[in-house]
Design an enzyme around this catalytic site. Structure first.
Site, mmCIF file in Angstrom:
data_model
loop_
_atom_site.group_PDB
_atom_site.id
_atom_site.type_symbol
_atom_site.label_atom_id
_atom_site.label_comp_id
_atom_site.label_asym_id
_atom_site.label_seq_id
_atom_site.Cartn_x
_atom_site.Cartn_y
_atom_site.Cartn_z
ATOM 1 N N ASP A 116 0.746 -0.778 0.108
ATOM 2 C CA ASP A 116 -0.323 0.517 -0.104
ATOM 3 C C ASP A 116 0.958 0.741 0.106
ATOM 4 O O ASP A 116 0.574 2.643 0.140
ATOM 5 C CB ASP A 116 -1.059 -0.065 1.567
ATOM 6 C CG ASP A 116 -1.955 0.631 1.696
ATOM 7 O OD1 ASP A 116 -2.436 1.841 -0.467
ATOM 8 O OD2 ASP A 116 -2.824 1.400 1.690
ATOM 9 N N CYS A 125 -24.399 0.804 2.886
ATOM 10 C CA CYS A 125 -23.156 2.067 3.748
ATOM 11 C C CYS A 125 -24.209 3.068 3.451
ATOM 12 O O CYS A 125 -24.603 3.264 3.048
ATOM 13 C CB CYS A 125 -22.639 2.053 1.698
ATOM 14 S SG CYS A 125 -21.238 3.975 2.196
ATOM 15 N N CYS A 133 -14.289 1.692 8.253
ATOM 16 C CA CYS A 133 -16.149 1.190 8.210
ATOM 17 C C CYS A 133 -15.702 0.083 7.882
ATOM 18 O O CYS A 133 -15.075 -0.512 6.498
ATOM 19 C CB CYS A 133 -16.715 2.567 7.991
ATOM 20 S SG CYS A 133 -18.512 1.765 7.324
#
Length: 375
Positions: A149, A213, A256
């Protein structure tokens, strides 16, 4: 160790050895793909043109280099993608139900599952470096670069092409036997290793991740507007959280997981064999007021070696203030409400303008006038 040659037979043997060594190091799966990602360039440009990357300017700066591994690291012929499960070893069998229950508790502080243990960047980089060294001990890999990443690479695209899974409608990689609860890392090499075949997609007509979502950040299958994503807002975004989105964040203070919790494939999520991803500092049981009481020094100490450390104390407090405000709007316990109001008011005098804005918003959720009105 005797060096291998570069014949097709030797390269096939090396590819199999890489996968076996990867599993020994704790990776769940290893895949290999080429560097031609031309089909991904147009969607990337469209996403950037729409501004869906938000304040992540590095996305635009790197532009098409993200879809061109051989330009990012000249000499690259193949990308080895590694998958590592991160669900803690001691996670309960009904872990998804436990997480939903936590999200429904206004006084609780919810940290994304992946961030409750050690910083995955450190864990993956160390393991990938060991795998790269193992390759180099057998053959000159030409170029070899390890990324976790940390490079402008299309990780999910590379992993999809390497057969590690398919891109789910929430944009994350999905695997039939493991869901999406895993990290990805890459090794760029200058070897013409045999590539793996991609797998087929298995989302079908399901759209649970889109519908769940909280902020409607998933604007279509595999289309994410980061500006509305709670993970982006609580981690990457360093400014004020938009007023209209604050009530939707609930008690989520770092990341989240909703789109992963609802995904049917995550009933197959695998526990990590590594102790690195076990919960530290009780972050699976933390409550907002306890975390709010941390001093800056305590934050630095308790998040050392954690992915949370990178957002810094100011952003941490901003996120907590929003969650406390949501708690004040929803919680019915008088003692808790009084304690929350007092804690927020006590912080106003020494808060910078960004935090004070969120403090005032939080206090307003309880119908409480903040002490003082100047900014």
């Amino acid at each position: 160790m005797e060096q291998l040659g570069t014949s097709p037979k030797d390269l096939h043997a090396l590819a199999q050895d890489i996968k076996q060594q990867g599993r020994a190091l704790g990776f769940s799966q290893i895949g290999i793909t080429g560097v031609d990602l031309r089909e991904a360039e147009a969607p990337l440009l469209d996403w950037l043109a729409a501004g869906h990357h938000g304040g992540m300017d590095y996305m635009r700066r790197h532009g098409l280099m993200r879809a061109r591994p051989a330009e990012l690291v000249p000499g690259t012929l193949r990308v080895i993608t590694a998958r590592m499960d991160y669900l803690p070893r001691n996670a309960p069998g009904n872990w998804r139900e436990v997480e939903w229950q936590r999200l429904a508790q206004p006084e609780a502080a919810t940290v994304s599952l992946y961030a409750r243990g050690r910083d995955y960047h450190k864990v993956l980089r160390r393991k990938l470096k060991q795998l790269a060294d193992h390759i180099a001990a057998q053959i000159d890999p030409g170029v070899v670069r390890v990324f976790t990443d940390s490079a402008p690479a299309l990780e999910v695209e590379l992993a999809t092409r390497a057969g590690l899974g398919w891109r789910g409608k929430h944009t994350l990689l999905l695997q039939r036997d493991s869901g999406s609860m895993f990290f990805l890392g890459e090794i760029f090499v200058g070897l013409p290793l045999p590539v793996d075949a991609p797998t087929s997609a298995h989302c079908g007509s399901c759209r649970k991740c889109i519908d769940i979502c909280p902020t409607r950040a998933i604007i279509g299958p595999a289309q994410l507007d980061a500006r509305r994503c709670i993970s982006y807002l609580t981690i990457e975004h360093d400014g004020a959280i938009p007023l209209e989105l604050r009530p939707l964040i609930g008690n989520r203070i770092y990341g989240c997981d909703d789109c992963q919790l609802i995904c049917p494939w995550n009933r197959h999520a695998q526990r990590s064999p590594l102790p690195d991803f076990e919960v530290r500092h009780g972050l699976d049981q933390a409550v907002l007021l306890d975390l709010w009481a941390w001093t800056e020094a305590e934050f630095a100490t308790r998040t050392e070696g954690s992915a949370i450390h990178r957002i810094g104390y100011t952003r941490w407090r901003r996120n907590l203030a929003v969650a406390l405000g949501n708690g004040l709007r929803e919680h019915r316990d008088v003692a808790w409400r009084q304690a929350a109001v007092q804690a927020l008011q006590n912080a106003r005098a020494h808060a910078d303008p960004l935090l004070r804005d969120h403090l005032d918003w939080a206090l307003a959720q309880a119908g409480t006038q903040p002490l003082g009105t100047s900014r």
